[in-house]
Write an enzyme that holds these catalytic residues in place. Structure first.
Site, PDB file in Angstrom:
ATOM      1  N   PHE A  25       5.767 -44.831  -7.092  1.00  0.00           N
ATOM      2  CA  PHE A  25       5.379 -43.551  -6.514  1.00  0.00           C
ATOM      3  C   PHE A  25       4.424 -42.842  -7.467  1.00  0.00           C
ATOM      4  CE2 PHE A  25       8.612 -44.371  -3.527  1.00  0.00           C
ATOM      5  CZ  PHE A  25       8.418 -43.515  -2.450  1.00  0.00           C
ATOM      6  N   CYS A  31      -1.194 -28.736  -3.431  1.00  0.00           N
ATOM      7  CA  CYS A  31      -0.981 -28.814  -1.994  1.00  0.00           C
ATOM      8  C   CYS A  31      -1.756 -27.688  -1.327  1.00  0.00           C
ATOM      9  CB  CYS A  31       0.507 -28.705  -1.650  1.00  0.00           C
ATOM     10  SG  CYS A  31       0.862 -28.922   0.115  1.00  0.00           S
ATOM     11  N   CYS A  46       4.214 -24.436   4.812  1.00  0.00           N
ATOM     12  CA  CYS A  46       5.354 -25.336   4.628  1.00  0.00           C
ATOM     13  C   CYS A  46       6.309 -24.676   3.647  1.00  0.00           C
ATOM     14  CB  CYS A  46       4.884 -26.685   4.091  1.00  0.00           C
ATOM     15  SG  CYS A  46       6.232 -27.854   3.766  1.00  0.00           S
ATOM     16  N   CYS A  49       9.653 -27.269   1.473  1.00  0.00           N
ATOM     17  CA  CYS A  49       9.400 -28.375   0.555  1.00  0.00           C
ATOM     18  C   CYS A  49      10.433 -28.398  -0.567  1.00  0.00           C
ATOM     19  CB  CYS A  49       7.992 -28.254  -0.034  1.00  0.00           C
ATOM     20  SG  CYS A  49       7.552 -29.608  -1.139  1.00  0.00           S
ATOM     21  N   ASP A  50      10.939 -29.600  -0.893  1.00  0.00           N
ATOM     22  CA  ASP A  50      11.934 -29.737  -1.939  1.00  0.00           C
ATOM     23  C   ASP A  50      11.385 -30.484  -3.152  1.00  0.00           C
ATOM     24  OD1 ASP A  50      11.683 -32.244  -0.881  1.00  0.00           O
ATOM     25  OD2 ASP A  50      13.814 -32.553  -0.474  1.00  0.00           O
ATOM     26  N   THR A  51      10.058 -30.469  -3.315  1.00  0.00           N
ATOM     27  CA  THR A  51       9.402 -31.269  -4.347  1.00  0.00           C
ATOM     28  C   THR A  51       8.622 -30.396  -5.321  1.00  0.00           C
ATOM     29  OG1 THR A  51       9.163 -33.105  -2.799  1.00  0.00           O
ATOM     30  CG2 THR A  51       7.781 -33.156  -4.758  1.00  0.00           C
ATOM     31  N   GLU A 115       1.559 -40.718   1.889  1.00  0.00           N
ATOM     32  CA  GLU A 115       2.371 -39.783   2.660  1.00  0.00           C
ATOM     33  C   GLU A 115       1.644 -38.447   2.640  1.00  0.00           C
ATOM     34  OE1 GLU A 115       6.309 -39.763   1.006  1.00  0.00           O
ATOM     35  OE2 GLU A 115       6.757 -41.780   1.738  1.00  0.00           O
ATOM     36  N   HIS A 210      17.467 -42.321  -0.645  1.00  0.00           N
ATOM     37  CA  HIS A 210      17.437 -42.232  -2.107  1.00  0.00           C
ATOM     38  C   HIS A 210      18.333 -41.103  -2.611  1.00  0.00           C
ATOM     39  CE1 HIS A 210      14.244 -39.767  -0.375  1.00  0.00           C
ATOM     40  NE2 HIS A 210      14.230 -39.024  -1.459  1.00  0.00           N
TER      41      HIS A 210
END
Length: 216
Positions: A25, A31, A46, A49-51, A115, A210
């Protein structure tokens, strides 16, 4: 071009069509739908988002001056000389991903997947394109290998994307960031995904395996 990378790591793909497949990855910084700052989350296109995609201080993150430099670093994570697989993600990888990087990856025998939220143009020479629309954003990509929609989103119902030509369609349960405890909310949205897929069988359920098996 200098590429800004938040983090890179070797793991198993946790969701969607390639779930369970070994992959490197590469998470780009930045973003176009959210700044990544918590104070801006409520007003973001958005907001769920959890990133963390801010900066270059993550695991194996940094700045890479050329496509060859980044491609070589990505290749180094693969455990042998077989055909490799990289997933470019973010943030929004389309803000940095270009033809030069994909060509450099292909020279090193690496298949390239992305992605993306679908709001920016992507290189034509990608091997796999996954589009994940977010909120009211305008999706300009109309053909992809995989359409993965976080569900439910009030401004992004699945039928809004019926025009997109995709080989595979997945619904992924949303995390409700308005709840202090995410687990009950996750159960509710998972049930909603199941019900929608059963009523509309061109869609399939995708879970974040995951997180279920506790790997990166």
């Amino acid at each position: 071009m200098t590429y800004s990378v938040k983090e890179m790591f070797y793991t198993l793909q946790g969701e969607g069509f390639h779930s369970g497949r070994p992959a490197v990855f590469c998470r780009f910084t930045g973003c176009n739908l959210w700044s990544g700052r918590e104070q801006d989350r409520a007003k973001a296109v958005c907001s769920f988002c959890d990133t963390d995609f801010v900066g270059t201080d993550g695991q194996n993150g940094g700045k890479f001056k050329t496509a060859e430099d980044l491609a070589t670093r990505i290749r180094s994570f693969w455990p042998n000389d077989s055909l490799g697989f990289v997933v470019f993600t973010g943030g929004e990888p389309g803000l940095q991903l270009d033809d030069a990087l994909i060509k450099a990856m292909h020279k090193l025998n690496i298949e390239c997947a992305v992605e993306s939220n679908g709001t920016v143009a992507l290189p034509d020479n990608l091997d796999w394109v996954c589009i994940s629309p977010k909120g009211r954003s305008e999706v300009i990509i109309e053909r992809c290998d995989e359409l993965k929609l976080v569900y439910p989103q009030a401004e992004a119902p699945p039928e809004r994307f019926d025009h997109i030509k995709s080989k595979y369609r997945f619904l992924s349960p949303i995390n409700d960031w308005t709840e202090q405890s995410l687990y009950p909310a996750k159960q509710v949205s998972t049930r909603q995904c199941i019900d929608y897929c059963l009523a509309n069988p061109k869609w399939s359920l995708s879970l974040q395996t995951h997180k279920i098996i506790n790997i990166d």
